[in-house]
Design a protein around this motif. Structure first.
Motif, PDB file in Angstrom:
ATOM      1  N   THR A   1      -7.356-103.952 -40.799  1.00  0.00           N
ATOM      2  CA  THR A   1      -6.375-103.892 -41.530  1.00  0.00           C
ATOM      3  C   THR A   1      -6.051-102.526 -41.993  1.00  0.00           C
ATOM      4  O   THR A   1      -4.893-102.135 -42.265  1.00  0.00           O
TER       5      THR A   1
ATOM      6  N   ARG B   1       1.623-107.510 -44.744  1.00  0.00           N
ATOM      7  CA  ARG B   1       0.988-106.450 -45.627  1.00  0.00           C
ATOM      8  C   ARG B   1       0.138-107.140 -46.618  1.00  0.00           C
ATOM      9  O   ARG B   1      -0.753-106.855 -47.109  1.00  0.00           O
TER      10      ARG B   1
ATOM     11  N   CYS C   1      -3.047-108.099 -45.102  1.00  0.00           N
ATOM     12  CA  CYS C   1      -3.964-107.094 -45.189  1.00  0.00           C
ATOM     13  C   CYS C   1      -4.684-107.067 -46.677  1.00  0.00           C
ATOM     14  O   CYS C   1      -5.909-106.907 -46.359  1.00  0.00           O
TER      15      CYS C   1
ATOM     16  N   ARG D   1      -2.143-101.239 -41.957  1.00  0.00           N
ATOM     17  CA  ARG D   1      -1.412-100.916 -43.171  1.00  0.00           C
ATOM     18  C   ARG D   1      -0.254-100.055 -43.044  1.00  0.00           C
ATOM     19  O   ARG D   1       0.718-100.160 -43.149  1.00  0.00           O
TER      20      ARG D   1
END
Length: 723
Positions: free
Chosen positions: A681, A711, A714, A685
Motif C-alpha cells: 500500500t 485509497r 490502502c 498510495r
C-alpha cells in the motif's frame, strides 16, 4: 462438505462476478473486472476464461469452491476482496444516485372527448391490488384514433398517483421494420429519463433488464410504451413492481401479452360533433351545418382527421376517402390547400422515414434557405401534416405520422416521379455524408479512423469538439437511417463513409445498440465492394469495438480477426496494428491474459515496421505507449507484477512527457493496482494521489470515485497491519 467460510466465499463469487460484470460501461468498471479476473487466476492457479453465461459463472464458482476446500485461507482472502469490489461497482443492482427532476409525459391534448369506458378500464388496472403480476394495459386502435393521446391524457390526469414520475418512449413500430427499436436501446432511454448516468448502466442487454427492474422496484411510476409491434418486443421492458403501471399502445391487440385490453374505436357522431365544437365554437359549427354530414363521413370518427378538418370546415368534402382510411383522407384534404413549395417539401421529405427532420435538412432537399424551410415546416405542423418535437435545446424537429408519410410518399411518386424522388433522396443522403464527416473530424481531429474530408464535401464549423459530438448524437437516428438508405440506393461508398464517421459516437458516447445495424451494413458492403482493403478493415474494427462493449465477445472476436486480415491484406500497417490491438483488448475482457499479451506484441511489431510514408505514422509513438500500458495490464493478469510495472512505467513516462493527462491517470491507476495486488500500500498510495490530482477538472467522476475507493483500501489494510 464446504465449511461456512467457504460457502460464504462461493456465494460471493457469483454475487461479485455478476455485479462487476454489469458495471463495465465505465473505466472504473473495466478495472474492477480485470482486477477480479486476475484474482480468480491467482486462486485457481491457472488462467480461467471470463464467464459470460449463468452456466459458466457456476463453473467458476465450483472451481473456486474446490480451491477454498483445499485452502481456507484463500476463501478468506476472496471474501475480503469481494467486499471491496462489491462496495462501489457502478451497475451493481441500482445506480449510485438517480438524477434530479421528475420524468414527465409529452403534453396532453387540450380538447379530449369521450373515451369514458377506456379511461375507467385504465383506472381499474392501475388501482388493482398487487398480486405479483405486472400492472399492464394494452391500448389498441387504428391510426389516428387517439390511442397515444388516450394514454398520455390518462397519465396527465393521474400524475398524483405516480410521484416518482411518468416515462414515455416510442418503440418505433409506426416507422416500419427499420424503425423498430431493440429492447436494450429502449431500456437505456427509460433509465436516462430516470436520471441514471450511462456510465452506471450494465453493458449487456440481459443484465440491463434486471438492472432496470431493480431501479424501479420501489418506485411509483407510469410507463407508456408507444407504437409497439409485438409481445416479444414488449416483454423485456415489463416489471412486476407493485407501484409501476405500464401502458402499451399499439395498432392491433397482438397476442402473447397478459394485459387488460383497452380498445379505442371511432368516435360516435355526437362525440365527433362535440370535439369539433370544442375546436371551433357553436356559431362556426352552425354555419357549417350543411357540410357537417360529409365531414363526419370522411373523418370516420378519427380524432386526428376531425382536428385536421376543423380549420376548413366550410369546404365541402366528397364522402369517405377511397381507401377507407380517414387519416389518409385528412392528409389529402390538407395537402390540397398547401402552397406549391410547402407541398413539395411535404412530398420530398417523405421519400424516406427520417426519424427527425429539421430546417437544415429540409432546406437541403428543396434548395431553399433554412429560414424558408423552417416556415414551411411550421406550416405543415399547423395543418397536422407533421408532428413537432421540441428538443432540450429548444430546436424544432419534426416527424410524420406513419399514414401521413405513406400519403406524402405516394403523392411524391405520382407528382415528382421516380427520378424526382431518387434525386431528393440522393440530396438528403449527400447532406448526411457531409454532416457526419465534418462533425466526426471536428469531434475527433487526431483520429486517422475518421474518413478524410474532400473538396466535394461541405464543411460545417463547430465551436468545440463537444459541439461537434453533440451534433453526431442529435443526428444518430438519421445517420443510421441514411446508411439503410445508401444501401437500398446502391450507394455503398456513402454508406461506408457515414459508418466510418460514427467512430467518435462509438468511442465517446456509446449508443452501441442503435449503431449496430448500420455498422453491420457498412462491414457487409465494404466486404462486397472493397474486400481486403483498409475500408473493410476499418468497418470490421468498429463493429468489433461495439460488440465488445456489448459483451458479445464471440461475435467481436470474429470481427476483430476479419479486421486484422483485411488490414494486413491491404498493407495498411496502422490499421493492422490497431485491429490486432482490438483483439488484445477483447482478450483482456475475456481474462485470456497470455493471448492478450501476444496480441499486443504482434501489434507492436507491425508498428515497428511502419514506413515514414504510411498513413498514421505520426500516431505511432502514442500507439506504442498505449501498447506498453496494455502489456502491463496483461502481465498483471498473469501475476507477473514486476514485469507489468516495467511496462507501465514506460507508458507513464511517455504520457507525462507529452501532457496526456487522461492516459497518465489511467496508467497511474494500473500501477497502483499492481502494488495493491501484493498488498504494498505504501507504494500504491502516492500513485493514487497523483492520479486524483491529474484528473482534477476533467469530469471523471467514476474514475475519481474508484481511486478514492483504492485509497480507502490502502488505509484499511494499513490499519489492519498495525492492529
Amino acid at each position: 462438505m464446504l465449511d461456512p467460510i467457504s460457502l460464504s466465499a462461493v456465494s460471493a463469487v457469483t454475487t461479485v462476478l455478476g455485479a462487476v460484470g454489469s458495471g463495465m460501461a465505465n473505466e472504473a468498471g473495466k478495472w474492477a473486472w480485470e482486477s477480479t479476473g486476475g484474482f480468480v487466476r491467482r486462486i485457481a492457479g491457472r488462467e480461467v476464461p471470463a464467464p459470460t453465461t449463468p452456466g459458466e459463472l457456476d463453473d467458476v464458482a465450483r472451481l473456486m469452491a474446490d480451491r477454498f476446500r483445499r485452502d481456507p485461507a484463500l476463501a478468506a482472502s476472496w471474501t475480503a476482496f469481494a467486499a471491496r469490489m462489491s462496495g462501489g461497482v457502478p451497475g451493481a443492482g441500482r445506480p449510485v444516485a438517480f438524477g434530479s427532476g421528475q420524468p414527465s409525459l409529452p403534453a396532453s391534448t387540450r380538447f379530449f372527448t369521450d373515451r369514458k369506458e377506456a379511461l375507467k378500464a385504465l383506472d381499474r388496472e392501475a388501482s388493482r391490488r398487487a398480486d405479483g403480476t405486472p400492472r399492464l394495459a394494452l391500448v389498441h386502435g387504428a391510426e389516428g384514433m387517439g390511442t397515444s393521446a388516450l394514454a398520455v391524457h390518462w397519465g396527465a390526469q393521474q400524475a398524483g398517483r405516480f410521484p416518482d414520475g411518468q416515462l414515455h418512449t416510442d418503440l418505433g413500430a409506426s416507422s416500419g421494420p427499420e424503425g423498430l427499436r431493440e429492447p436494450g436501446s429502449v431500456l437505456r432511454e427509460l433509465l436516462r429519463q430516470l436520471g441514471v448516468p450511462a456510465e452506471e448502466m450494465p453493458t449487456s442487454a440481459g443484465r440491463l433488464g434486471e438492472f432496470f427492474r431493480n431501479c424501479v422496484a420501489d418506485r411509483k411510476l407510469l410507463i407508456i410504451l408507444d407504437h409497439a409491434l409485438s409481445a416479444a418486443q414488449v416483454r423485456p421492458l415489463l416489471t412486476s413492481a407493485p407501484a409501476v403501471f405500464t401502458i402499451v399502445v399499439a395498432r392491433n391487440p397482438f397476442p402473447g401479452l397478459d394485459a387488460v385490453r383497452v380498445p379505442v374505436g371511432p368516435l360516435a357522431d355526437k362525440d365527433a360533433v362535440r370535439l369539433l365544437t370544442k375546436l371551433l365554437d357553436k356559431p362556426a359549427l352552425a354555419e357549417a351545418r350543411a357540410v357537417l354530414p360529409s365531414v363526419l363521413a370522411r373523418c370516420g370518427g378519427s380524432p386526428y382527421a376531425l382536428r385536421a378538418a376543423a380549420p376548413r370546415l366550410t369546404v365541402p368534402m366528397s364522402g369517405r376517402p377511397a381507401d377507407g382510411d380517414p387519416v389518409r383522407g385528412a392528409a389529402e384534404d390538407s395537402y390540397r390547400l398547401l402552397d406549391p413549395e410547402t407541398a413539395r417539401l411535404y412530398r420530398l421529405m417523405a421519400v424516406r422515414a427520417w426519424p427527425a427532420i429539421d430546417s437544415a435538412a429540409a432546406a437541403h432537399v428543396t434548395g431553399s434557405t433554412t429560414e424558408e424551410a423552417a416556415a414551411r415546416l411550421e406550416r405543415l405542423a399547423e395543418v397536422l401534416l407533421l408532428e413537432c418535437d421540441t428538443t432540450a435545446d429548444g430546436h424544432a424537429r419534426y416527424h410524420y405520422r406513419a399514414a401521413v408519410r405513406r400519403h406524402a410518399e405516394a403523392v411524391a411518386v405520382q407528382e415528382d416521379g421516380i427520378a424526382g424522388c431518387s434525386a431528393a433522396m440522393a440530396r438528403t443522403l449527400a447532406r448526411y455524408v457531409d454532416l457526419s464527416t465534418s462533425a466526426a473530424h471536428q469531434a475527433l481531429p487526431e483520429s486517422w479512423r475518421v474518413p478524410a474530408l474532400t473538396a466535394t464535401h461541405g464543411v460545417r464549423s463547430y465551436a468545440s469538439r463537444g459541439e461537434a459530438l453533440d451534433s453526431l448524437i442529435a443526428e444518430a437516428g438519421n445517420l443510421v437511417q441514411a446508411v439503410h438508405c445508401a444501401e437500398e440506393a446502391g450507394d455503398p461508398r456513402s454508406a461506408v463513409r457515414i459508418c466510418r464517421s460514427l467512430w467518435p459516437l462509438q468511442l465517446k458516447a456509446g449508443h452501441h445498440e442503435m449503431l449496430l445495424p448500420a455498422l453491420r451494413i457498412g462491414a457487409r458492403l465494404a466486404d462486397a465492394h472493397w474486400p481486403g482493403t483498409a475500408e473493410a478493415g476499418a468497418l470490421h474494427a468498429q463493429l468489433a469495438h461495439s460488440l465488445t462493449e456489448l459483451r458479445r465477445w464471440e461475435e467481436a472476436e470474429t470481427e476483430a480477426l476479419a479486421a486484422a486480415r483485411a488490414e494486413e491484406e491491404s498493407g495498411h500497417r496502422r490499421g493492422h496494428a490497431s485491429a490486432t490491438e482490438f483483439l488484445g483488448l477483447l482478450r483482456l475482457r475475456q481474462w485470456r491474459w497470455t493471448e492478450a499479451h501476444a496480441c499486443f506484441d504482434e501489434a507492436g511489431a507491425v508498428l515497428d515496421a511502419m514506413l515514414p510514408t504510411d498513413e498514421g505514422t505520426a500516431d505511432v509513438p502514442r500507439a506504442q505507449a498505449l501498447l506498453e500500458r496494455h502489456r502491463g495490464r496483461a502481465l498483471r493478469g498473469e501475476g507477473r507484477f514486476e514485469e507489468a510495472r516495467e511496462h507501465l512505467d514506460a507508458a507513464l513516462r511517455y504520457f507525462r512527457a507529452n501532457g496526456d493527462t487522461y492516459n497518465t491517470a489511467r496508467t497511474l491507476t494500473d500501477l497502483a493496482e499492481t502494488w495493491l495486488d501484493t498488498s504494498e500500500t505504501r507504494s500504491a498510495r502516492p500513485l493514487i494521489e497523483e492520479a486524483i490530482t491529474t484528473l482534477g477538472g476533467q469530469s471523471a467522476e467514476y474514475h475519481v470515485a474508484y481511486l478514492r475507493g483504492m485509497r480507502e483500501r490502502c488505509a484499511a489494510e494499513e490499519r489492519r497491519d498495525t492492529d
